[in-house]
Design an enzyme around this catalytic site. Structure first.
Site, PDB file in Angstrom:
ATOM      1  CG  ASP A   1      -1.652   1.259   1.459  1.00 46.77           C
ATOM      2  OD1 ASP A   1      -2.381   1.673   0.549  1.00 46.77           O
ATOM      3  OD2 ASP A   1      -1.481   1.873   2.541  1.00 46.77           O
ATOM      4  CG  MET A   2       1.443   3.592  -2.967  1.00 44.93           C
ATOM      5  SD  MET A   2       3.244   3.430  -3.018  1.00 44.93           S
ATOM      6  CE  MET A   2       3.699   5.054  -3.618  1.00 44.93           C
ATOM      7  CG  ASP A   3      -1.586   7.805   0.458  1.00 43.26           C
ATOM      8  OD1 ASP A   3      -0.572   8.481   0.227  1.00 43.26           O
ATOM      9  OD2 ASP A   3      -2.565   7.780  -0.318  1.00 43.26           O
TER      10      ASP A   3
ATOM     11  CG  ASN B   1      -7.800   0.522   1.361  1.00 42.64           C
ATOM     12  OD1 ASN B   1      -6.964   0.450   2.258  1.00 42.64           O
ATOM     13  ND2 ASN B   1      -7.696   1.404   0.384  1.00 42.64           N
TER      14      ASN B   1
ATOM     15  CG  ASP C   1      -2.158   2.369   6.454  1.00 43.44           C
ATOM     16  OD1 ASP C   1      -2.248   2.092   5.235  1.00 43.44           O
ATOM     17  OD2 ASP C   1      -2.561   3.441   6.936  1.00 43.44           O
TER      18      ASP C   1
ATOM     19  CB  SER D   1      -2.652   2.718  -3.994  1.00 45.67           C
ATOM     20  OG  SER D   1      -3.186   3.930  -3.524  1.00 45.67           O
ATOM     21  N   GLY D   2      -5.671   2.635  -3.305  1.00 45.58           N
ATOM     22  CA  GLY D   2      -6.962   3.168  -3.723  1.00 45.58           C
ATOM     23  C   GLY D   2      -6.823   4.342  -4.663  1.00 45.58           C
TER      24      GLY D   2
ATOM     25  CE  LYS E   1      -5.283  -0.872  -1.458  1.00 48.99           C
ATOM     26  NZ  LYS E   1      -4.374  -0.302  -0.450  1.00 48.99           N
TER      27      LYS E   1
END
Length: 265
Positions: A8-10, A219, A216, A43-44, A193
């Site tokens: 995931d990114m953020d 999602n 984190d 990611s979203g 995902k």
């Protein structure tokens, strides 16, 4: 043996300033290439935003964007899932009637779309996550595109009602989920995902437990549930902590990179 890594990114790969240690990652990425370990960004967020973080590496990375609705590799779409045109129009009509304070980004394959009449605050916020973003006089002017997600912004106190109203009105056709602070996503049921990464693993002949996954937020749950090598970041939701089999250091301490250095050594 790890054969694929999904991040995931953020709040996971990126620190609180939306950055990562590029020099440190360079060494890790080269090791992944040498060991033929696939790197997946999940990611979203919009694909065009995600690839901007990896200049000159984007053709060697697989991007799972819009919470799994779109999968890109080598600037091409490997797989896509979208709403029907009729459902898009029904949703837009419903949202217009639901709340005069509701603002929306309609997320397509080619671009995202918002109204010219949106508040400046919402425009600036949306521009952080949608690098391909067109402003329209009306959603009746939507260009020819497939729509994969709706991103809503509503007053915080209205969010639970809007989520409940959407899920009741469009039962089994959409899933509306709140991500806090008045943000709501309308996504395709069953597309996550996790489901998209499982599809990739099947294509590559990689077993789920040959995947390392980092997340984190909620999602990320389906992605983390795929593998024994799942890592919850230090700052994560309670559900993520309960789902992941391991815990990584904080995203502000390059937690993903710390773990990868150990896994790949």
């Amino acid at each position: 043996m790890i054969k694929a890594v999904a991040v995931d990114m953020d709040g996971t790969f990126l620190d609180s300033q939306g950055q990562y240690d590029r020099e440190r990652f360079e060494g890790i990425f080269q090791t992944m290439l040498e060991k033929d370990v696939r790197f997946i960004v999940a990611s979203g967020n919009q694909y065009y935003q995600l690839r901007s973080f990896f200049p000159e590496k984007e053709e060697q990375i697989t991007f799972v964007s819009e919470n799994g609705a779109l999968i890109f590799k080598n600037r091409e779409v490997l797989k896509e899932n979208h709403f029907t045109d009729n459902l898009v129009q029904e949703l837009l009509a419903f949202l217009q009637a639901e709340s005069s304070e509701l603002e929306v980004v309609v997320c397509g394959l080619k671009s995202a779309y918002m109204l010219k009449s949106a508040t400046q605050r919402f425009k600036e916020f949306s521009a952080l996550y949608y690098f391909q973003l067109a402003e329209l006089d009306s959603f009746a002017d939507l260009p020819e595109d497939v729509i994969v997600k709706f991103a809503l912004d509503v007053p915080v106190d209205q969010a639970p009602k809007v989520v409940a109203d959407l899920n009741e009105a469009f039962k089994d056709q959409i899933t509306a989920v709140s991500s806090g602070h008045g943000s709501i996503d309308i996504i395709i049921p069953g597309i996550t995902k996790g489901s998209s990464i499982q599809w990739l693993l099947d294509q590559w002949g990689i077993a789920p437990n040959e995947l390392a996954a980092f997340g984190d937020a909620n999602n990320d749950l389906e992605m983390l549930a795929l593998t024994e090598h799942s890592y919850a970041m230090k700052e994560c939701s309670p559900d993520v902590l309960a789902t992941a089999k391991n815990q990584a250091p904080s995203h502000n301490e390059a937690g993903v990179l710390q773990v990868l250095e150990g896994l790949l050594s």
